[in-house]
Motif scaffolding. Structure first.
Motif, short mmCIF file in Angstrom:
data_model
loop_
_atom_site.label_atom_id
_atom_site.label_comp_id
_atom_site.label_asym_id
_atom_site.label_seq_id
_atom_site.Cartn_x
_atom_site.Cartn_y
_atom_site.Cartn_z
N ASN A 67 28.04 15.87 -2.09
CA ASN A 67 28.62 16.63 -3.19
C ASN A 67 28.07 16.15 -4.54
OD1 ASN A 67 30.20 18.58 -4.44
ND2 ASN A 67 32.02 17.27 -4.54
N VAL A 68 26.73 16.04 -4.59
CA VAL A 68 26.06 15.60 -5.81
C VAL A 68 24.89 16.55 -6.09
CG1 VAL A 68 26.69 13.17 -5.56
CG2 VAL A 68 24.58 14.03 -4.50
N SER A 69 24.21 16.32 -7.19
CA SER A 69 23.04 17.13 -7.52
C SER A 69 21.86 16.72 -6.67
CB SER A 69 22.70 16.97 -9.00
OG SER A 69 22.26 15.64 -9.26
N ARG A 70 20.87 17.61 -6.57
CA ARG A 70 19.67 17.30 -5.79
C ARG A 70 18.91 16.13 -6.42
NH1 ARG A 70 15.77 21.70 -3.06
NH2 ARG A 70 17.64 21.73 -1.76
N SER A 71 18.93 16.03 -7.74
CA SER A 71 18.23 14.91 -8.40
C SER A 71 18.82 13.57 -8.00
CB SER A 71 18.27 15.08 -9.92
OG SER A 71 19.60 15.05 -10.39
N SER A 72 20.15 13.51 -7.82
CA SER A 72 20.79 12.26 -7.39
C SER A 72 20.36 11.89 -5.98
CB SER A 72 22.31 12.39 -7.46
OG SER A 72 22.74 12.56 -8.78
N VAL A 73 20.29 12.88 -5.09
CA VAL A 73 19.86 12.63 -3.72
C VAL A 73 18.41 12.16 -3.71
CG1 VAL A 73 19.30 13.74 -1.52
CG2 VAL A 73 21.49 14.22 -2.64
N ARG A 74 17.56 12.82 -4.48
CA ARG A 74 16.15 12.43 -4.52
C ARG A 74 15.98 11.02 -5.06
NH1 ARG A 74 13.23 18.02 -6.72
NH2 ARG A 74 13.34 19.15 -4.73
N GLU A 75 16.74 10.69 -6.08
CA GLU A 75 16.65 9.36 -6.67
C GLU A 75 17.06 8.30 -5.64
OE1 GLU A 75 17.88 7.16 -10.88
OE2 GLU A 75 18.88 9.01 -10.26
N ALA A 76 18.12 8.59 -4.88
CA ALA A 76 18.58 7.65 -3.86
C ALA A 76 17.55 7.50 -2.75
CB ALA A 76 19.91 8.11 -3.28
N LEU A 77 16.97 8.61 -2.29
CA LEU A 77 15.98 8.57 -1.22
C LEU A 77 14.72 7.82 -1.65
CD1 LEU A 77 16.31 12.20 0.21
CD2 LEU A 77 17.05 10.08 1.30
N LYS A 78 14.30 8.03 -2.89
CA LYS A 78 13.12 7.32 -3.39
C LYS A 78 13.38 5.82 -3.46
CE LYS A 78 10.22 10.68 -3.90
NZ LYS A 78 9.04 10.73 -3.00
N ALA A 79 14.59 5.45 -3.88
CA ALA A 79 14.94 4.03 -3.94
C ALA A 79 14.95 3.41 -2.55
CB ALA A 79 16.30 3.85 -4.61
N LEU A 80 15.50 4.13 -1.57
CA LEU A 80 15.53 3.65 -0.19
C LEU A 80 14.12 3.54 0.37
CD1 LEU A 80 18.57 5.72 1.12
CD2 LEU A 80 18.47 3.23 0.94
N GLU A 81 13.24 4.45 -0.05
CA GLU A 81 11.86 4.41 0.41
C GLU A 81 11.13 3.21 -0.16
OE1 GLU A 81 8.32 7.63 1.27
OE2 GLU A 81 9.72 8.03 -0.38
N VAL A 82 11.37 2.91 -1.42
CA VAL A 82 10.76 1.74 -2.05
C VAL A 82 11.21 0.46 -1.33
CG1 VAL A 82 10.75 0.33 -4.13
CG2 VAL A 82 10.43 2.79 -4.31
N GLN A 83 12.45 0.44 -0.90
CA GLN A 83 12.98 -0.74 -0.20
C GLN A 83 12.52 -0.83 1.25
OE1 GLN A 83 17.30 -1.28 -0.85
NE2 GLN A 83 17.10 0.02 -2.65
N GLY A 84 11.81 0.19 1.73
CA GLY A 84 11.30 0.17 3.09
C GLY A 84 12.33 0.53 4.14
N GLN A 110 23.55 5.07 -6.61
CA GLN A 110 23.67 3.82 -5.87
C GLN A 110 24.74 3.92 -4.79
OE1 GLN A 110 24.30 0.83 -8.85
NE2 GLN A 110 22.11 0.60 -9.27
N ALA A 111 25.73 4.78 -4.98
CA ALA A 111 26.75 4.96 -3.95
C ALA A 111 26.15 5.58 -2.70
CB ALA A 111 27.88 5.84 -4.50
N ILE A 112 25.18 6.50 -2.88
CA ILE A 112 24.50 7.10 -1.73
C ILE A 112 23.71 6.03 -0.99
CG2 ILE A 112 22.80 8.82 -1.01
CD1 ILE A 112 23.48 10.41 -3.53
N ILE A 113 23.00 5.19 -1.74
CA ILE A 113 22.23 4.10 -1.14
C ILE A 113 23.13 3.18 -0.33
CG2 ILE A 113 20.81 2.07 -1.65
CD1 ILE A 113 19.79 3.55 -4.13
N SER A 114 24.28 2.82 -0.89
CA SER A 114 25.22 1.93 -0.21
C SER A 114 25.71 2.54 1.09
CB SER A 114 26.41 1.61 -1.12
OG SER A 114 25.99 0.90 -2.26
N GLN A 115 26.00 3.84 1.09
CA GLN A 115 26.50 4.49 2.30
C GLN A 115 25.44 4.54 3.38
OE1 GLN A 115 29.08 7.89 2.21
NE2 GLN A 115 29.53 7.64 0.03
N VAL A 116 24.19 4.81 3.00
CA VAL A 116 23.11 4.83 3.99
C VAL A 116 22.92 3.43 4.59
CG1 VAL A 116 20.63 5.17 4.35
CG2 VAL A 116 21.93 6.79 2.93
#
Length: 300
Positions: free
Chosen positions: A78-95, A46-52
């Motif tokens: 400085n996180v795992s790839r799974s964390s980045v993917r999870e953030a990107l998918k969440a951002l995609e769902v939000q449009g 969620q921190a990645i989402i907030s920064q974007v």
């Protein structure tokens, strides 16, 4: 609908391609490094989402910008790839971002469905009433009236008249519903205020998803003639650029709509489970009915 769904990704991709051709902008990784900060200590996608989101709000990221590849985002945050993917998918769902195979992630503005869905949930969870929904729509259209009467040309107002003419000429309930929606939608869109348009679309979504009688129209000749006369009077006042009269007609229309929806609601819940009792028929046919075998009620 299926054709639209198949074509939509291609259309969006071409739209982004044209935007990047007109104003190419790839946000470099070193720029991202100063835009974003490590979230390793937070261990929270969620921190990645907030920064974007903050980068978009501050204007550092714009529609059409391409994000760096996942491996670069992993390094930046400085996180795992799974964390980045999870953030990107969440951002995609939000449009907020959109991914394209072989093209990466792009910043987009496709949040209307997300907003409409969130408002729909808020409407239900907050226990909002249909009357409050009508009040919001009334405010939007009153604001649109002011803009149209002050700033739109006679030709633009005449286009609104074509929708009104189709509404008046409708011969079925379904046609009247469609052209009534088109008339009021065109009225709001003529304001050219994107926030008005978003809110109106969200309200349409709420109505179709959450109001039980959205497909129910209980018409009578008197009410139909009255609402047609209201639309004609409203458009005439707009064409003559008389805001006081136009706003009065709009308020009269929505007050009538509110009362009519209340009537339809009562009708719906009274008749949705059993056939209305015809007491005169019951008295006239009392004797013969007792002699006949009992029949099941028919829902109309």
């Amino acid at each position: 609908m299926n054709i639209y769904l198949r074509q939509q990704p291609v259309m969006i991709y071409l739209h982004l391609y044209e935007m990047r051709r007109a104003c190419p902008r790839y946000v470099r990784s070193d720029t991202m490094g100063s835009m974003f900060t490590s979230v390793a200590q937070e261990k929270n996608y969620q921190a990645i989402i907030s920064q974007v989101k903050n980068a978009i709000i501050s204007g550092k990221l714009k529609v059409g910008d391409q994000l760096p590849p996942e491996r670069e985002l992993v390094r930046i945050f400085n996180v795992s790839r799974s964390s980045v993917r999870e953030a990107l998918k969440a951002l995609e769902v939000q449009g907020i971002v959109q991914s394209y195979q072989g093209g990466g992630y792009f910043v987009v503005n496709s949040i209307l469905c997300s907003i409409a869905d969130s408002l729909s949930l808020f409407f239900m969870l907050e226990g909002c009433s249909l009357e409050e929904l009508i009040q919001l729509r009334t405010s939007l259209e009153l604001g649109s009236l002011s803009i149209i009467i002050q700033y739109r040309t006679d030709e633009e107002i005449a286009v609104l008249g074509t929708y009104m003419d189709k509404y008046v000429a409708s011969t079925t309930s379904e046609e009247r519903q469609m052209h009534d929606l088109n008339f009021h939608t065109a009225l709001v869109e003529l304001s050219r205020n994107p926030l008005y348009k978003y809110l109106l679309n969200a309200m349409h979504y709420i109505y179709t998803k959450n109001v039980a009688l959205s497909n129910l129209v209980v018409e009578d000749k008197g009410a139909m003639d009255e609402t047609i006369a209201m639309h004609v009077a409203l458009y005439t006042a707009i064409r003559e650029r008389n805001y006081d009269r136009a706003s009065a007609e709009l308020l009269r229309h929505f007050n009538f709509t509110k009362d009519d929806i209340q009537r339809q609601t009562e009708y719906f819940f009274t008749n949705s489970h059993e056939e209305p009792i015809n007491h005169e028929k019951e008295i006239d046919e009392g004797a013969s009915r007792t002699a006949e075998p009992k029949k099941e009620s028919q829902i109309i």
